[in-house]
Every structure is written in C-alpha cells, then in structure tokens.
Write a protein that holds these residues in place. Sequence first.
Motif, PDB file in Angstrom:
ATOM      1  N   LEU A 107      61.497  52.143  48.629  1.00  7.16           N
ATOM      2  CA  LEU A 107      60.490  53.172  48.789  1.00  7.16           C
ATOM      3  C   LEU A 107      59.936  53.198  50.203  1.00  7.16           C
ATOM      4  CD1 LEU A 107      58.401  52.809  45.518  1.00  7.16           C
ATOM      5  CD2 LEU A 107      60.008  54.591  46.114  1.00  7.16           C
ATOM      6  N   PRO A 108      59.676  54.377  50.718  1.00  5.45           N
ATOM      7  CA  PRO A 108      58.985  54.484  51.996  1.00  5.45           C
ATOM      8  C   PRO A 108      57.596  53.843  51.860  1.00  5.45           C
ATOM      9  CG  PRO A 108      59.927  56.593  51.358  1.00  5.45           C
ATOM     10  CD  PRO A 108      60.068  55.670  50.178  1.00  5.45           C
ATOM     11  N   SER A 109      57.038  53.394  52.951  1.00  7.17           N
ATOM     12  CA  SER A 109      55.771  52.678  52.873  1.00  7.17           C
ATOM     13  C   SER A 109      54.598  53.499  53.387  1.00  7.17           C
ATOM     14  CB  SER A 109      55.883  51.368  53.658  1.00  7.17           C
ATOM     15  OG  SER A 109      56.198  51.659  55.009  1.00  7.17           O
ATOM     16  N   SER A 110      54.563  54.764  53.053  1.00 11.61           N
ATOM     17  CA  SER A 110      53.496  55.621  53.559  1.00 11.61           C
ATOM     18  C   SER A 110      52.514  56.013  52.456  1.00 11.61           C
ATOM     19  CB  SER A 110      54.086  56.856  54.234  1.00 11.61           C
ATOM     20  OG  SER A 110      54.944  57.539  53.354  1.00 11.61           O
ATOM     21  N   GLY A 111      52.044  55.041  51.694  1.00 12.20           N
ATOM     22  CA  GLY A 111      51.061  55.324  50.652  1.00 12.20           C
ATOM     23  C   GLY A 111      51.609  56.260  49.599  1.00 12.20           C
ATOM     24  N   ARG A 112      50.764  57.122  49.075  1.00 13.62           N
ATOM     25  CA  ARG A 112      51.165  58.090  48.036  1.00 13.62           C
ATOM     26  C   ARG A 112      51.786  59.312  48.697  1.00 13.62           C
ATOM     27  NH1 ARG A 112      49.414  57.819  42.714  1.00 13.62           N
ATOM     28  NH2 ARG A 112      49.442  60.091  42.703  1.00 13.62           N
ATOM     29  N   PHE A 113      52.908  59.076  49.357  1.00 13.54           N
ATOM     30  CA  PHE A 113      53.593  60.149  50.084  1.00 13.54           C
ATOM     31  C   PHE A 113      53.930  61.316  49.174  1.00 13.54           C
ATOM     32  CE2 PHE A 113      56.907  57.385  48.497  1.00 13.54           C
ATOM     33  CZ  PHE A 113      57.816  58.281  47.961  1.00 13.54           C
ATOM     34  N   TRP A 114      54.157  61.065  47.895  1.00 10.36           N
ATOM     35  CA  TRP A 114      54.578  62.108  46.967  1.00 10.36           C
ATOM     36  C   TRP A 114      53.482  63.144  46.718  1.00 10.36           C
ATOM     37  CZ3 TRP A 114      54.204  56.964  45.833  1.00 10.36           C
ATOM     38  CH2 TRP A 114      53.207  56.554  44.938  1.00 10.36           C
ATOM     39  N   PRO A 136      51.362  67.891  40.267  1.00 11.22           N
ATOM     40  CA  PRO A 136      51.499  66.432  40.360  1.00 11.22           C
ATOM     41  C   PRO A 136      52.736  65.953  39.600  1.00 11.22           C
ATOM     42  CG  PRO A 136      49.878  67.002  38.691  1.00 11.22           C
ATOM     43  CD  PRO A 136      50.288  68.297  39.355  1.00 11.22           C
ATOM     44  N   LEU A 137      53.146  64.758  39.902  1.00  9.55           N
ATOM     45  CA  LEU A 137      54.239  64.139  39.155  1.00  9.55           C
ATOM     46  C   LEU A 137      53.727  63.705  37.783  1.00  9.55           C
ATOM     47  CD1 LEU A 137      55.882  61.881  41.899  1.00  9.55           C
ATOM     48  CD2 LEU A 137      56.518  64.186  41.189  1.00  9.55           C
ATOM     49  N   PRO A 138      54.602  63.705  36.782  1.00  9.13           N
ATOM     50  CA  PRO A 138      54.176  63.262  35.449  1.00  9.13           C
ATOM     51  C   PRO A 138      53.893  61.756  35.437  1.00  9.13           C
ATOM     52  CG  PRO A 138      56.523  63.775  35.468  1.00  9.13           C
ATOM     53  CD  PRO A 138      55.993  64.154  36.810  1.00  9.13           C
ATOM     54  N   ALA A 139      53.108  61.324  34.479  1.00 13.98           N
ATOM     55  CA  ALA A 139      52.725  59.907  34.379  1.00 13.98           C
ATOM     56  C   ALA A 139      53.937  59.000  34.220  1.00 13.98           C
ATOM     57  CB  ALA A 139      51.758  59.717  33.209  1.00 13.98           C
ATOM     58  N   TRP A 140      55.039  59.508  33.625  1.00 12.66           N
ATOM     59  CA  TRP A 140      56.224  58.680  33.408  1.00 12.66           C
ATOM     60  C   TRP A 140      57.102  58.564  34.650  1.00 12.66           C
ATOM     61  CZ3 TRP A 140      60.162  61.858  34.503  1.00 12.66           C
ATOM     62  CH2 TRP A 140      60.034  63.213  34.190  1.00 12.66           C
ATOM     63  N   HIS A 141      56.815  59.308  35.713  1.00  8.93           N
ATOM     64  CA  HIS A 141      57.622  59.222  36.932  1.00  8.93           C
ATOM     65  C   HIS A 141      57.423  57.838  37.546  1.00  8.93           C
ATOM     66  CE1 HIS A 141      59.197  59.963  40.913  1.00  8.93           C
ATOM     67  NE2 HIS A 141      59.690  61.124  40.484  1.00  8.93           N
ATOM     68  N   TYR A 142      58.499  57.231  38.008  1.00  5.08           N
ATOM     69  CA  TYR A 142      58.421  55.858  38.518  1.00  5.08           C
ATOM     70  C   TYR A 142      57.464  55.707  39.691  1.00  5.08           C
ATOM     71  CZ  TYR A 142      61.198  56.496  42.774  1.00  5.08           C
ATOM     72  OH  TYR A 142      61.625  56.868  44.008  1.00  5.08           O
ATOM     73  N   LEU A 143      57.264  56.763  40.473  1.00  5.20           N
ATOM     74  CA  LEU A 143      56.317  56.658  41.584  1.00  5.20           C
ATOM     75  C   LEU A 143      54.876  56.538  41.076  1.00  5.20           C
ATOM     76  CD1 LEU A 143      57.842  59.246  44.065  1.00  5.20           C
ATOM     77  CD2 LEU A 143      57.843  56.742  44.292  1.00  5.20           C
ATOM     78  N   GLU A 144      54.621  57.078  39.898  1.00  2.00           N
ATOM     79  CA  GLU A 144      53.287  56.986  39.302  1.00  2.00           C
ATOM     80  C   GLU A 144      53.100  55.709  38.494  1.00  2.00           C
ATOM     81  OE1 GLU A 144      50.640  58.760  39.803  1.00  2.00           O
ATOM     82  OE2 GLU A 144      51.526  60.401  40.921  1.00  2.00           O
ATOM     83  N   CYS A 145      54.127  55.335  37.731  1.00  2.64           N
ATOM     84  CA  CYS A 145      53.961  54.198  36.808  1.00  2.64           C
ATOM     85  C   CYS A 145      54.602  52.902  37.300  1.00  2.64           C
ATOM     86  CB  CYS A 145      54.501  54.554  35.430  1.00  2.64           C
ATOM     87  SG  CYS A 145      56.308  54.649  35.343  1.00  2.64           S
ATOM     88  N   GLY A 146      55.474  52.995  38.304  1.00  2.00           N
ATOM     89  CA  GLY A 146      56.106  51.792  38.847  1.00  2.00           C
ATOM     90  C   GLY A 146      57.307  51.291  38.068  1.00  2.00           C
ATOM     91  N   ASP A 147      57.796  52.072  37.120  1.00  2.00           N
ATOM     92  CA  ASP A 147      58.892  51.621  36.260  1.00  2.00           C
ATOM     93  C   ASP A 147      59.969  52.698  36.177  1.00  2.00           C
ATOM     94  OD1 ASP A 147      60.574  50.700  34.247  1.00  2.00           O
ATOM     95  OD2 ASP A 147      58.968  50.417  32.781  1.00  2.00           O
ATOM     96  N   ARG A 148      61.135  52.439  36.761  1.00  2.00           N
ATOM     97  CA  ARG A 148      62.235  53.417  36.757  1.00  2.00           C
ATOM     98  C   ARG A 148      62.783  53.693  35.361  1.00  2.00           C
ATOM     99  NH1 ARG A 148      64.437  55.821  40.992  1.00  2.00           N
ATOM    100  NH2 ARG A 148      63.936  55.044  43.051  1.00  2.00           N
TER     101      ARG A 148
END
Length: 155
Positions: A5-12, A105-117
């Motif tokens: 992942l890029p390291s620019s905070g909540r880039f999404w 916004p991205l859905p809660a199940w998106h890995y960027l939001e929940c941390g789990d692919r």
Amino acid sequence: MPGSLPSSGRFWDKPIEALTRDEWEALCDGCGKCCLHKLEDEDTGDVHHTNVACRLLDLSTGRCSDYRHRKAMVPDCLRLTPRLVRDVPWLPATCAYRLRADGQPLPAWHYLECGDREEVRRAGHSVIGKAISEVLAGPLEEHIVPEDFASGVRR
C-alpha cells in the motif's frame, strides 16, 4: 494489482484525479467482477453479464494471475484509468473505481477500510466460488447471469 500500500494516509478519500498510479492501483478490491466476460447485443447495445472469467483470473483468489503482462496475453483487457472509469457502463456498482469516481466512499468490507483482503469474499462481493474459467466454459451464451450477479448485490 498493488504489491504494497502507498503510505499517504487515507489516499482513497482523495479525488481520483489526485491519486498517484500506485494509489489508483490500490483501489482495486480484488472482487474479480471486471474480469468476467460480457456479451453485447449488437441490435440493442444491451450488455449481458456472464459468470465466465478471463483465463488469467485466478478463481481461488479473485486476482489476475499475470497482472503486469495481462495486455500482452489478453489484448482486449481493459486498463481502467481515472478518465476511462466514468465511461465504462458495465463496472459493478460496488467497484471502488466507480464509487470514488462518483465521489462515494468505499464500502466497509473494502480492504482499505477494514484491513482484510478476504472481507470482499466473506461479504459476498467476490467471484470466488461463483465463476468458471473461459478455458472450461464453452459458449458464453450458456453462462449469462442475472444482472445482480455482476452489479454487486450480495447472493
């Protein structure tokens, strides 16, 4: 597909035009729906979705097995860009590229939001266990699925 992942905070949360290439690539949730074949009716222009996956889609992970070289192996593979994503009508409603292009916004199940692919699969938004490879499928017309299969509605 992103390696790390890029390291620019909540880039999404940034507008898609402001994303770097790595950030753009990291938006993909790995659902695999864009890798399913579609059939277009020549008379009406209607798009019919199938459960038939590109031969490069790894059906156990929902990820492209050769993402870097996919265009060489599958010439009609579409490379989504921030400009093009708004013009592709068949992207599923849950597609992160489409959502962010629409300012959603991205859905809660998106890995960027929940941390789990794996959450995309558990939430029912992945093609894992629902698709067949084009190598085995036979005629695409025999594999047309309801629109909710590809649109992001949980099955």
